[in-house]
Motif scaffolding. Sequence first.
Motif, PDB file in Angstrom:
ATOM      1  N   LYS A  92      -9.036  36.392 127.248  1.00 18.51           N
ATOM      2  CA  LYS A  92      -8.217  36.346 126.040  1.00 18.51           C
ATOM      3  C   LYS A  92      -7.125  37.410 126.138  1.00 18.51           C
ATOM      4  CE  LYS A  92      -8.427  36.386 121.033  1.00 18.51           C
ATOM      5  NZ  LYS A  92      -9.281  36.525 119.857  1.00 18.51           N
ATOM      6  N   GLU A  93      -5.900  37.010 125.865  1.00 16.49           N
ATOM      7  CA  GLU A  93      -4.758  37.890 126.099  1.00 16.49           C
ATOM      8  C   GLU A  93      -4.614  39.026 125.095  1.00 16.49           C
ATOM      9  OE1 GLU A  93      -1.184  35.667 126.660  1.00 16.49           O
ATOM     10  OE2 GLU A  93      -2.115  34.364 128.140  1.00 16.49           O
ATOM     11  N   SER A  94      -5.111  38.868 123.888  1.00 14.08           N
ATOM     12  CA  SER A  94      -4.937  39.916 122.884  1.00 14.08           C
ATOM     13  C   SER A  94      -6.233  40.713 122.743  1.00 14.08           C
ATOM     14  CB  SER A  94      -4.538  39.320 121.531  1.00 14.08           C
ATOM     15  OG  SER A  94      -5.520  38.410 121.098  1.00 14.08           O
ATOM     16  N   ALA A  95      -6.255  41.851 123.397  1.00 20.28           N
ATOM     17  CA  ALA A  95      -7.421  42.732 123.329  1.00 20.28           C
ATOM     18  C   ALA A  95      -6.931  44.139 122.994  1.00 20.28           C
ATOM     19  CB  ALA A  95      -8.178  42.738 124.653  1.00 20.28           C
ATOM     20  N   GLU A  96      -7.550  44.755 122.012  1.00 18.50           N
ATOM     21  CA  GLU A  96      -7.163  46.108 121.603  1.00 18.50           C
ATOM     22  C   GLU A  96      -7.436  47.091 122.734  1.00 18.50           C
ATOM     23  OE1 GLU A  96      -8.469  49.387 118.290  1.00 18.50           O
ATOM     24  OE2 GLU A  96      -8.666  47.270 117.778  1.00 18.50           O
ATOM     25  N   VAL A  97      -6.426  47.847 123.093  1.00 23.99           N
ATOM     26  CA  VAL A  97      -6.519  48.763 124.233  1.00 23.99           C
ATOM     27  C   VAL A  97      -7.660  49.763 124.068  1.00 23.99           C
ATOM     28  CG1 VAL A  97      -5.309  50.561 125.530  1.00 23.99           C
ATOM     29  CG2 VAL A  97      -4.088  48.508 124.818  1.00 23.99           C
ATOM     30  N   GLY A  98      -7.828  50.293 122.898  1.00 20.09           N
ATOM     31  CA  GLY A  98      -8.900  51.265 122.670  1.00 20.09           C
ATOM     32  C   GLY A  98     -10.270  50.680 122.954  1.00 20.09           C
ATOM     33  N   LEU A  99     -10.474  49.435 122.548  1.00 19.97           N
ATOM     34  CA  LEU A  99     -11.765  48.786 122.807  1.00 19.97           C
ATOM     35  C   LEU A  99     -11.941  48.491 124.288  1.00 19.97           C
ATOM     36  CD1 LEU A  99     -12.023  46.314 119.783  1.00 19.97           C
ATOM     37  CD2 LEU A  99     -12.968  48.621 120.004  1.00 19.97           C
ATOM     38  N   VAL A 100     -10.865  48.120 124.955  1.00 22.17           N
ATOM     39  CA  VAL A 100     -10.935  47.892 126.401  1.00 22.17           C
ATOM     40  C   VAL A 100     -11.325  49.189 127.100  1.00 22.17           C
ATOM     41  CG1 VAL A 100      -9.614  47.315 128.481  1.00 22.17           C
ATOM     42  CG2 VAL A 100      -9.302  45.964 126.395  1.00 22.17           C
ATOM     43  N   LEU A 101     -10.698  50.294 126.726  1.00 19.67           N
ATOM     44  CA  LEU A 101     -11.010  51.581 127.357  1.00 19.67           C
ATOM     45  C   LEU A 101     -12.454  51.996 127.094  1.00 19.67           C
ATOM     46  CD1 LEU A 101      -7.680  53.523 126.693  1.00 19.67           C
ATOM     47  CD2 LEU A 101      -8.444  52.444 128.829  1.00 19.67           C
ATOM     48  N   ARG A 102     -12.953  51.760 125.876  1.00 20.18           N
ATOM     49  CA  ARG A 102     -14.359  52.079 125.582  1.00 20.18           C
ATOM     50  C   ARG A 102     -15.295  51.232 126.423  1.00 20.18           C
ATOM     51  NH1 ARG A 102     -14.331  52.145 119.176  1.00 20.18           N
ATOM     52  NH2 ARG A 102     -15.824  50.477 119.538  1.00 20.18           N
ATOM     53  N   THR A 103     -14.939  49.962 126.620  1.00 16.38           N
ATOM     54  CA  THR A 103     -15.762  49.071 127.430  1.00 16.38           C
ATOM     55  C   THR A 103     -15.768  49.522 128.882  1.00 16.38           C
ATOM     56  OG1 THR A 103     -15.292  47.235 125.924  1.00 16.38           O
ATOM     57  CG2 THR A 103     -16.104  46.670 128.133  1.00 16.38           C
ATOM     58  N   LEU A 104     -14.597  49.889 129.405  1.00 17.73           N
ATOM     59  CA  LEU A 104     -14.531  50.386 130.780  1.00 17.73           C
ATOM     60  C   LEU A 104     -15.354  51.660 130.937  1.00 17.73           C
ATOM     61  CD1 LEU A 104     -10.766  49.760 131.616  1.00 17.73           C
ATOM     62  CD2 LEU A 104     -12.742  48.383 132.291  1.00 17.73           C
ATOM     63  N   ALA A 105     -15.282  52.549 129.963  1.00 19.08           N
ATOM     64  CA  ALA A 105     -16.059  53.790 130.027  1.00 19.08           C
ATOM     65  C   ALA A 105     -17.558  53.491 130.040  1.00 19.08           C
ATOM     66  CB  ALA A 105     -15.705  54.700 128.853  1.00 19.08           C
TER      67      ALA A 105
END
Length: 83
Positions: free
Chosen positions: A37-50
């Motif tokens: 999905k193209e619209s993903a909140e950057v903060g949530l993406v960073l938390r997921t990566l962490a």
Amino acid sequence: MGRYVRDRRRELGLTQTGLATEAGVSRRWLSDLEAGKESAEVGLVLRTLAALNLMVDAVPLETLPAPGVDLDDLLRRLGPSDG
């Protein structure tokens, strides 16, 4: 990014629910991210990566090789010489 998150999650043996809980996101949001999905909140993406023990590294474009450069060939030419 979504495919990478999915592959890493599976590599770590995590379910979507387990990773979502660890990252503080909903399972639905994680499913959407993994589906591309193209619209993903950057903060949530960073938390997921962490939560996956991953980090994002931003570098200036001018430090990257020019498009079309054959890195293998370049490394061979820059490698130690025989003589």
